[in-house]
Design a protein around this motif. Structure first.
Motif, PDB file in Angstrom:
ATOM      1  N   GLU A 146       0.817  -1.208   0.000  1.00 40.49           N
ATOM      2  CA  GLU A 146       0.000   0.000   0.000  1.00 40.49           C
ATOM      3  C   GLU A 146       0.851   1.259   0.000  1.00 40.49           C
ATOM      4  N   VAL A 147       2.034   1.200   0.569  1.00 41.43           N
ATOM      5  CA  VAL A 147       2.904   2.381   0.627  1.00 41.43           C
ATOM      6  C   VAL A 147       4.138   2.232  -0.262  1.00 41.43           C
ATOM      7  N   PHE A 148       4.335   1.058  -0.811  1.00 36.95           N
ATOM      8  CA  PHE A 148       5.485   0.792  -1.671  1.00 36.95           C
ATOM      9  C   PHE A 148       5.384   1.596  -2.964  1.00 36.95           C
ATOM     10  N   ASP A 149       6.470   2.281  -3.331  1.00 41.99           N
ATOM     11  CA  ASP A 149       6.547   3.022  -4.586  1.00 41.99           C
ATOM     12  C   ASP A 149       7.544   2.302  -5.483  1.00 41.99           C
ATOM     13  N   PRO A 150       7.065   1.531  -6.460  1.00 38.26           N
ATOM     14  CA  PRO A 150       7.987   0.703  -7.243  1.00 38.26           C
ATOM     15  C   PRO A 150       8.956   1.507  -8.094  1.00 38.26           C
ATOM     16  N   VAL A 151       8.520   2.646  -8.632  1.00 42.10           N
ATOM     17  CA  VAL A 151       9.405   3.409  -9.513  1.00 42.10           C
ATOM     18  C   VAL A 151      10.509   4.068  -8.699  1.00 42.10           C
ATOM     19  N   ARG A 152      10.156   4.684  -7.608  1.00 43.24           N
ATOM     20  CA  ARG A 152      11.178   5.281  -6.733  1.00 43.24           C
ATOM     21  C   ARG A 152      12.158   4.213  -6.249  1.00 43.24           C
ATOM     22  N   THR A 153      11.636   3.034  -5.926  1.00 48.99           N
ATOM     23  CA  THR A 153      12.489   1.941  -5.468  1.00 48.99           C
ATOM     24  C   THR A 153      13.452   1.513  -6.562  1.00 48.99           C
ATOM     25  N   GLY A 154      12.958   1.416  -7.796  1.00 41.46           N
ATOM     26  CA  GLY A 154      13.839   1.064  -8.903  1.00 41.46           C
ATOM     27  C   GLY A 154      14.974   2.057  -9.077  1.00 41.46           C
ATOM     28  N   ILE A 155      14.656   3.350  -8.968  1.00 45.72           N
ATOM     29  CA  ILE A 155      15.693   4.383  -9.073  1.00 45.72           C
ATOM     30  C   ILE A 155      16.687   4.255  -7.922  1.00 45.72           C
ATOM     31  N   ALA A 156      16.190   4.042  -6.718  1.00 42.24           N
ATOM     32  CA  ALA A 156      17.069   3.908  -5.551  1.00 42.24           C
ATOM     33  C   ALA A 156      18.020   2.725  -5.712  1.00 42.24           C
ATOM     34  N   LEU A 157      17.535   1.650  -6.284  1.00 42.26           N
ATOM     35  CA  LEU A 157      18.395   0.482  -6.488  1.00 42.26           C
ATOM     36  C   LEU A 157      19.459   0.756  -7.556  1.00 42.26           C
ATOM     37  N   LEU A 158      19.109   1.503  -8.588  1.00 41.84           N
ATOM     38  CA  LEU A 158      20.122   1.892  -9.575  1.00 41.84           C
ATOM     39  C   LEU A 158      21.196   2.766  -8.932  1.00 41.84           C
ATOM     40  N   VAL A 159      20.759   3.751  -8.156  1.00 42.45           N
ATOM     41  CA  VAL A 159      21.699   4.674  -7.512  1.00 42.45           C
ATOM     42  C   VAL A 159      22.644   3.923  -6.576  1.00 42.45           C
ATOM     43  N   THR A 160      22.103   3.046  -5.732  1.00 43.19           N
ATOM     44  CA  THR A 160      22.945   2.334  -4.764  1.00 43.19           C
ATOM     45  C   THR A 160      23.798   1.258  -5.420  1.00 43.19           C
ATOM     46  N   ALA A 161      23.312   0.656  -6.504  1.00 42.04           N
ATOM     47  CA  ALA A 161      24.152  -0.317  -7.219  1.00 42.04           C
ATOM     48  C   ALA A 161      25.394   0.368  -7.775  1.00 42.04           C
ATOM     49  N   LYS A 162      25.195   1.542  -8.342  1.00 47.51           N
ATOM     50  CA  LYS A 162      26.333   2.288  -8.915  1.00 47.51           C
ATOM     51  C   LYS A 162      27.296   2.734  -7.813  1.00 47.51           C
ATOM     52  N   GLN A 163      26.744   3.075  -6.655  1.00 49.38           N
ATOM     53  CA  GLN A 163      27.580   3.537  -5.539  1.00 49.38           C
ATOM     54  C   GLN A 163      28.421   2.418  -4.922  1.00 49.38           C
ATOM     55  N   THR A 164      27.894   1.190  -4.917  1.00 51.89           N
ATOM     56  CA  THR A 164      28.525   0.111  -4.159  1.00 51.89           C
ATOM     57  C   THR A 164      29.245  -0.923  -5.008  1.00 51.89           C
TER      58      THR A 164
END
Length: 424
Positions: free
Chosen positions: A349-367
């Motif tokens: 109900e509170v999950f935002d899939p698009v924001r989550t996808g972006i966050a995973l791209l950002v953190t994958a590149k960082q780590t």
């Protein structure tokens, strides 16, 4: 544009009732549907309502249908197998999209032209056909009306909605009528989310300017496409809406059976994360194809625990990330063990899939130092512009990337509103 009377089975109304519509757009005046509580088998699809009305709106017409394995009844019979022997409807052709009518082909494939062994009906291949080429297929089939009944996944880059778009354009060129039989958006129809496509980046994973998570049903999209994008030459369009569906419904609230609309969409839960994690198709990381959890498992050789830790540190609503190791059986890293994350949605109900996808791209590149975009910049086709890729490359955080599309998204939300046909 002049007004006329056209047949639409309206949501929540009596089966067979007519509603006033705009010529060529099918926009209905009917009131929204109201539900009766989740999990009670309360939703009747467009096909259910068409059949219950004795196929009245198809009488005297030769009918062809664009469908795939998801075109089923509540008792899991395929609608082609139901219609073919019924004397009240003259079904004369089937049109197969990506993956094929019976669903035997993987991503990027189709079944070709053949006669269906179960019914003897000719099956025409529509995959990657559009414009005059597809109009010629409709003409050669000899049909008067093209039905469309396919379960969508709710994402701009899920190709069946662009098959629908192409069918509207081709039907107008061929002088054929289109009837869209509605099914639920499995991830709800509450909100549109994510970047809106720049038409300069139009491909089969996104032809026109809609949001990444469009928040509409296929019938609503048909009305939108026909009025917004084909207003100079609209198709003769009717839609048969559902009864009992609410915009807040996830698929498991409908009481309908789930059939995977493509080989890598095995469950409705897959669709929930796919809206965001499909973006990993535009990277050198596995998006989980070749595993039992496509789009929930993400990873690559050399990725370790740091990615899950960085993603969890963002405290994104409704989701957690588990350090995971897996070996895809096909696609990227086939037969190799890779490290990454599994996406666990604990509050959709509170999950935002698009924001989550972006966050995973950002953190994958960082780590992970090995992170890279696909050389063809496929990520730009998936997001609909260069902005996501260039901002992440420049070091932008998740909030900055998401802020960048808000103006376009607000405009799309306002435009889409008049085509919505369901409440709740």
């Amino acid at each position: 544009m002049s007004l006329s009377r056209r047949g639409v089975l309206a949501a929540g109304g009596a089966v067979g009732a007519l509603a006033a519509t705009a010529a060529g757009t099918g926009s209905a005046t009917a009131s929204p549907a109201h539900g009766h509580g989740p999990g009670r088998g309360r939703v009747r699809t467009g096909f259910d309502r068409l059949a219950a009305d004795g196929y009245r709106m198809l009488r005297g017409q030769k009918v062809g249908i664009v469908t795939n394995p998801t075109g089923i009844t509540a008792d899991v019979r395929h609608i082609v197998d139901v219609m073919h022997p019924d004397p009240r409807v003259e079904l004369t052709a089937v049109f197969g999209p990506e993956h094929g009518f019976r669903g035997t082909a993987q991503a990027g494939g189709s079944e070709g032209r053949y006669d269906d062994p179960a019914t003897g009906l000719p099956v025409y291949d529509t995959y990657l056909k559009n414009g005059r080429d597809l109009a010629d297929v409709f003409t050669a089939s000899g049909v008067d009306t093209v039905l469309f009944d396919i379960q969508d996944a709710g994402a701009r880059f899920y190709t069946y909605i662009w098959t629908l778009y192409d069918c509207l354009e081709a039907a107008a060129l061929a002088g054929k009528r289109v009837v869209v039989l509605d099914r639920p958006n499995p991830v709800t129809g509450r909100e549109a989310l994510g970047p809106v496509l720049d038409p300069a980046f139009g491909t089969f994973v996104g032809r026109r300017e809609i949001a990444q998570a469009h928040g509409m049903t296929v019938a609503e999209l048909a009305l939108f496409f026909n009025a917004e994008f084909f207003h100079e030459r609209p198709a003769r369009l009717d839609v048969v809406t559902m009864s009992g569906w609410r915009r807040s419904d996830f698929f498991d609230a409908t009481g309908l059976p789930w059939v995977p609309p493509s080989p890598n969409m095995p469950t409705p839960e897959t669709a929930v994360v796919y809206l965001g994690t499909c973006l990993f198709e535009g990277t050198n990381l596995s998006e989980g194809r070749g595993t039992t959890r496509p789009f929930e498992l993400l990873g690559a050789e050399g990725v370790d625990h740091r990615w899950a830790a960085a993603a969890n540190a963002l405290r994104l609503p409704g989701v957690a990330f588990r350090e995971a190791y897996f070996a895809p059986t096909f696609s990227k890293f086939a037969g190799k063990t890779v490290g990454g994350v599994q996406v666990h949605v604990h509050d959709r109900e509170v999950f935002d899939p698009v924001r989550t996808g972006i966050a995973l791209l950002v953190t994958a590149k960082q780590t992970w130092s090995g992170f890279a975009w696909r050389p063809d910049n496929w990520i730009d086709k998936l997001t609909g512009n260069t902005r996501v890729r260039t901002m992440i490359d420049a070091g932008a955080d998740t909030d900055a990337v998401v802020r960048a599309w808000q103006r376009d998204l607000s405009a799309f939300r306002a435009k889409r509103r008049k085509y919505l046909r369901y409440g709740g």
